[in-house]
Design an enzyme around this catalytic site. Structure first.
Site, PDB file in Angstrom:
ATOM      1  N   LEU A  13       0.858  -1.177  -0.026  1.00  0.00           N
ATOM      2  CA  LEU A  13       0.057   0.092   0.137  1.00  0.00           C
ATOM      3  C   LEU A  13       0.842   1.337   0.074  1.00  0.00           C
ATOM      4  CD1 LEU A  13      -2.777  -0.770   2.447  1.00  0.00           C
ATOM      5  CD2 LEU A  13      -3.066  -0.615   0.070  1.00  0.00           C
ATOM      6  N   ARG A 298      -4.906  -4.102  21.290  1.00  0.00           N
ATOM      7  CA  ARG A 298      -4.286  -5.458  20.993  1.00  0.00           C
ATOM      8  C   ARG A 298      -3.330  -5.783  22.179  1.00  0.00           C
ATOM      9  NH1 ARG A 298      -3.735  -5.149  14.506  1.00  0.00           N
ATOM     10  NH2 ARG A 298      -6.033  -5.216  14.004  1.00  0.00           N
TER      11      ARG A 298
END
Lengths: 653, 292
Positions: A13, A298
């Protein structure tokens, strides 16, 4: 002025968005990639991409809150101006990707749908099924193909980046790369070089990363003198599916869509999970973190899952560690529409339908928050000055780093669905600065700087090929390195283990120096390419271990129980208050000492030299990260009083 | 798997008997493009839950053939190992599929104890199981598989799209460019252009692209053309796509064998796309006839 020429290393990306923007601005781009760019690791990203949107805005959300969630989730370890700029750009980036044809999921009225991700209370995450990374990458791949058709971009696929080349002034003027098919070496002359080579998860052996995420390009830049920031901050994703060859990611979006994590209250309860009544299930994240529930950041979810299996002994299976991730209460049709991609992965690789039975998952190495050190230029409004050549530039002039391979955006812990954003943002944003800083480079491949660099690489290559036959092979060495790193530098870290691991890694590096190849040919020799990349894992492994060893604190993904700050034990309000005061004193002291970027430089002796740099926290002052901490509300109160005192206007009189 | 009725036999570990001790792997190897191919046998210990990727990883680590000779590791392409990058397509027991999602235990139901690996036959071999699939991307360029945006600056959001349209388009966007559909298609033939002595890499590549340009696009590219023609902005250059679809190597090459849809690992409705493209091509040809 003649057309400038930029070399981009990596076609995920970040690399593709930089390439697209540069081509659009009239630059010729040479795009080098280990694989056809459409096969880059970004395809593995599943859950989505964050931005403030029309709906959340009306619920009180704004770019400042996106910034705040990102730096609070990252435990304040990132410079705030780049994060502010990224949060400001986010809505425009989603709009752009929408225009490029990304099939974002839609609401009945035809607007983009959003879901909630970890570390925020807003539904900021746009998504395309559960294959958002794949869809975003394809859209950029298509745009770059369009520029390729016009001759503005030339792709060099199946090429390996070996080293950046600098001129006498230390300015980066290109690189040496190797064709992985013909094994030929080539110098690329460029006005600027951008590294967009992704993460380094493979040095942990098995992880959620692709086989191309060796970190070798980054390691080679580091060895050539680029500083490396925050190496010890490695994200371990809470939910992955263990496999012999890979630990496959099970996206956070499974929890974003209502998935619940639990274990039977009775250890290794042999009953079918569906027969276990709710009262006998321990939804430990929901119980321990009532506000965020299954969507705590996370690092916290990972530690809790790890702990419930190891410390509490409540792993679902006896012979392997795992917990349930349960989607079975959600209608099939919803699951297929919103999570189809990841459920198919589970079904295909595990042979169990996750719509019918809870998945068995365990944490796995997933993302490197750390990476190559890059600079930025701050604007008057606290964001970045667009068009400044300093943005995303490493300490080597003309050499830039973007995407997962830079250290800039995620601090000590990355929030879900922020990585796709940081990759596209850094790629798009850096282009104007790269052009402004580019210096026309008149040297061609025959100039002495390039010739000697190519020669050096050819010699290294030949030296490896002509090693005598020995006992050890690179695949075993890689497995051993992965074992050491996974054992000592993931969820829980202890100094004695880290320092022992450092010695073991150094010894293993010596073994690597003598490992022999099973293929000594000069055509598509994957054996030698892999051997070189394993050798280049050692400098990064040492950086991670050394950084972790020296950092005596807990911050985000870096958790050392010997230096943890437990919650409030007292029950009496007055004692609680006093304890909270002491807690805050210690927090302030710790902030003074450790709220700093770890900077690693490759030493001549092969060992990293570690120093620390201050962090720009001028937009949001650091505060305790109190998700679910016992007595957190008392600490918060004390902290609030202190902050108010600190910001009280000084009376002049 | 053992059924419940046989588990009454006491003190026996029923799995043991049926589980093979080793995996015998036959690989069709080829050292370089113009070399002869040859078979080589490998044997590796069986472990539960393996896929073809982990089999190839074990072979690489052992680097010995079944008869104990030191041989170079088998070359093959892979990256994500979760069937989303499209790298590891090969012929496994004669069928085009992805090595990562091909589980050994399932393959053993076809051929117990044995696995046969061959490179895809419709693409030139680079080495062993690694083939040159550049033609896949050449086809995407021919059908202009992109949305022709003005630029990458901010112009607000894209067009409003209904959930139905999104759900219609989404399966087509999951194409991983693996080449399985082309391999299975009887109308898609191998084109191998060999580099001439003294020919530069650029010239060779140009000659290769020209050779591809005249040949069948393949099911994946037809499906991508349909995808972009159905996108509100993408449809703005549908004329160019229709030209590619109706030109040489276009949709008329399809013989409706329907093999493509049968082998697609992502279960993309390729024949639906081809039918749509066929109808659109007819309409377009008539319109063009009257527009003359």
């Amino acid at each position: 002025m003649t057309q400038s020429r930029v070399l981009v290393i990596g076609g995920g990306l970040a690399g593709l968005s930089a390439t697209m923007r540069l081509a659009e601005l009239g630059v010729h781009v040479d795009l080098v990639s280990l694989v056809p760019v459409k096969r880059s690791h970004s395809v593995c990203a599943q859950g989505g991409i964050n931005s403030v949107n029309a709906v959340t805005r009306q619920q009180g959300d704004n770019e400042y809150k996106h910034l705040d969630d990102t730096v609070y989730g990252g435990d304040f370890l990132q410079h705030q101006p780049p994060v502010k700029e990224m949060a400001d750009w986010a809505p425009r980036i989603i709009d752009l990707m929408d225009r490029l044809g990304v099939p974002f999921n839609r609401t009945p009225e035809g607007f983009r749908d959003q879901r909630r991700f970890g570390g925020t209370l807003y539904k900021r995450t746009s998504f395309a099924g559960a294959t958002t990374g794949q869809q975003l990458l394809y859209s950029l791949d298509e745009q770059v193909r369009r520029w390729e058709a016009e001759g503005r971009v030339k792709k060099w696929e199946f090429w390996d980046f070996l080293e950046p080349v600098m001129d006498d002034d230390g300015r980066c003027i290109g690189a040496v790369c190797q064709d992985m098919v013909t094994m030929k070496f080539k110098a690329f002359s460029a006005d600027a070089v951008i590294l967009a080579s992704g993460g380094c998860g493979l040095l942990y052996g098995r992880s959620t990363m692709s086989m191309i995420c060796t970190g070798s390009a980054v390691s080679r830049a580091y060895k050539a003198g680029v500083k490396y920031g925050n190496a010890e901050f490695i994200q371990v994703h809470p939910t992955a599916v263990p496999g012999a060859d890979k630990l496959r990611l099970m996206s956070e979006s499974a929890r974003g869509e209502g998935g619940r994590v639990w274990v039977p209250r009775k250890a290794q309860d042999a009953r079918d999970p569906k027969d276990i009544p709710v009262a006998e299930r321990y939804y430990f994240l929901e119980e321990r973190y009532p506000e965020y529930g299954n969507l705590v950041p996370r690092d916290i979810a990972t530690r809790e899952i790890f702990d419930i299996c190891t410390t509490d002994g409540l792993s679902v299976d006896k012979d392997r560690l795992c917990v349930y991730l349960d989607l079975t209460h959600i209608p099939r049709e919803t699951l297929d529409r919103k999570l189809g991609g990841i459920l198919e992965i589970y079904e295909k690789f595990q042979g169990v339908d996750p719509r019918e039975a809870p998945m068995k998952i365990f944490p796995a190495v997933h993302y490197s928050m750390g990476g190559l050190w890059v600079d930025y230029e701050k604007s008057e409004t606290g964001g970045l000055l667009e068009g400044s050549p300093r943005n995303q530039q490493t300490n080597i002039t003309g050499l830039y780093a973007i995407g997962e391979c830079d250290y800039q955006y995620h601090g000590a812990n990355r929030l879900g669905a922020n990585s796709l954003l940081s990759c596209i943002f850094s790629g798009l944003f850096c282009a104007s600065g790269v052009i402004a800083g580019a210096k026309k480079n008149t040297r061609d491949e025959t100039s002495p700087d390039f010739v000697s660099a190519v020669k050096r690489q050819e010699e290294r290559h030949q030296a490896i090929l002509s090693r005598p036959v020995g006992d050890s092979n690179p695949y075993d060495i890689h497995r051993q390195l992965g074992d050491i790193m996974t054992r000592t530098a993931t969820v829980v870290r202890r100094n004695e283990q880290l320092s022992q691991a450092y010695d073991e890694v150094c010894q293993l590096e010596n073994v690597w120096e003598h490992c022999s190849l099973s293929d000594t040919g000069n055509w598509t020799n994957q054996n030698v390419i892999f051997t070189k990349s394993v050798g280049d894992m050692f400098p990064l492994a040492k950086l991670i271990l050394k950084g972790a060893l020296l950092r005596d604190e807990c911050r985000g993904a870096h958790y050392k129980p010997d230096f943890s700050m437990p919650g409030i034990a007292a029950t009496e309000p007055a004692e609680q208050k006093a304890e909270a005061e002491r807690w805050c004193d210690r927090f302030e002291e710790n902030t003074r000492k450790w709220l700093k970027s770890t900077i690693g430089v490759h030493g001549d002796d092969g060992h990293p030299v570690i120093t620390y740099e201050d962090i720009d926290t001028t937009l949001i002052p650091p505060r305790p990260r109190l998700y679910g901490l016992v007595g957190g509300e008392v600490i918060e109160q004390v902290w609030k009083e202190r902050s108010e005192k600190a910001t009280e206007p000084v009376t002049v009189g | 798997m053992i059924s419940a009725s046989t588990s009454t036999i006491p003190e026996v570990e029923p799995e043991e008997k049926r589980v093979p001790q080793e995996i015998r792997v036959r690989v069709l190897r080829q050292d370089a493009p113009s070399e002869e191919s040859y078979w080589q046998q490998f044997a590796i210990p069986y472990e539960p839950n393996m896929n073809v990727i982990s089999v190839l990883q074990r072979i690489a680590a052992i680097a010995k053939s079944q008869d104990g000779r030191r041989v170079p590791p088998v070359a093959w392409d892979c990256a994500c190992l979760e069937e989303v990058c499209g790298s590891c397509a090969m012929l496994i027991n004669g069928r085009a599929r992805m090595a990562c999602s091909s589980l050994v235990d399932n393959l053993f139901e076809e051929t117990p104890g044995e696995i046969e690996l061959r490179p895809l036959t419709k693409f030139p071999v680079v080495r062993d199981l690694s083939v040159d699939r550049g033609r896949i991307f050449n086809s995407l360029e021919r059908v202009k598989a992109w949305v022709p945006v003005d630029d990458s600056y901010d112009h607000g959001p894209g067009p409003r799209i209904s959930p139905e349209e999104q759900e219609d388009a989404y399966p087509l966007t999951t194409c991983i460019s693996c080449g399985c559909c082309m391999e299975a298609c009887p109308q898609f033939n191998k084109i191998e252009v060999v580099q001439r002595e003294g020919e530069t890499a650029d010239d060779f590549d140009a000659r290769k692209q020209t050779a591809y340009d005249e040949q069948f696009l393949g099911p994946h590219a037809i499906s991508q053309a349909v995808l972009f023609n159905s996108h509100p902005t993408g449809s703005m250059n549908s004329d160019e796509r229709m030209q590619a679809l109706t030109g040489r190597g276009g949709i008329q090459m399809c013989g409706n064998a329907q093999n493509c849809v049968a082998v697609c690992p992502k279960r993309i409705p390729l024949t639906r796309s081809i039918a749509r493209a066929g109808r659109a091509a007819t309409v377009w040809a008539i319109k063009k006839f009257f527009d003359r």
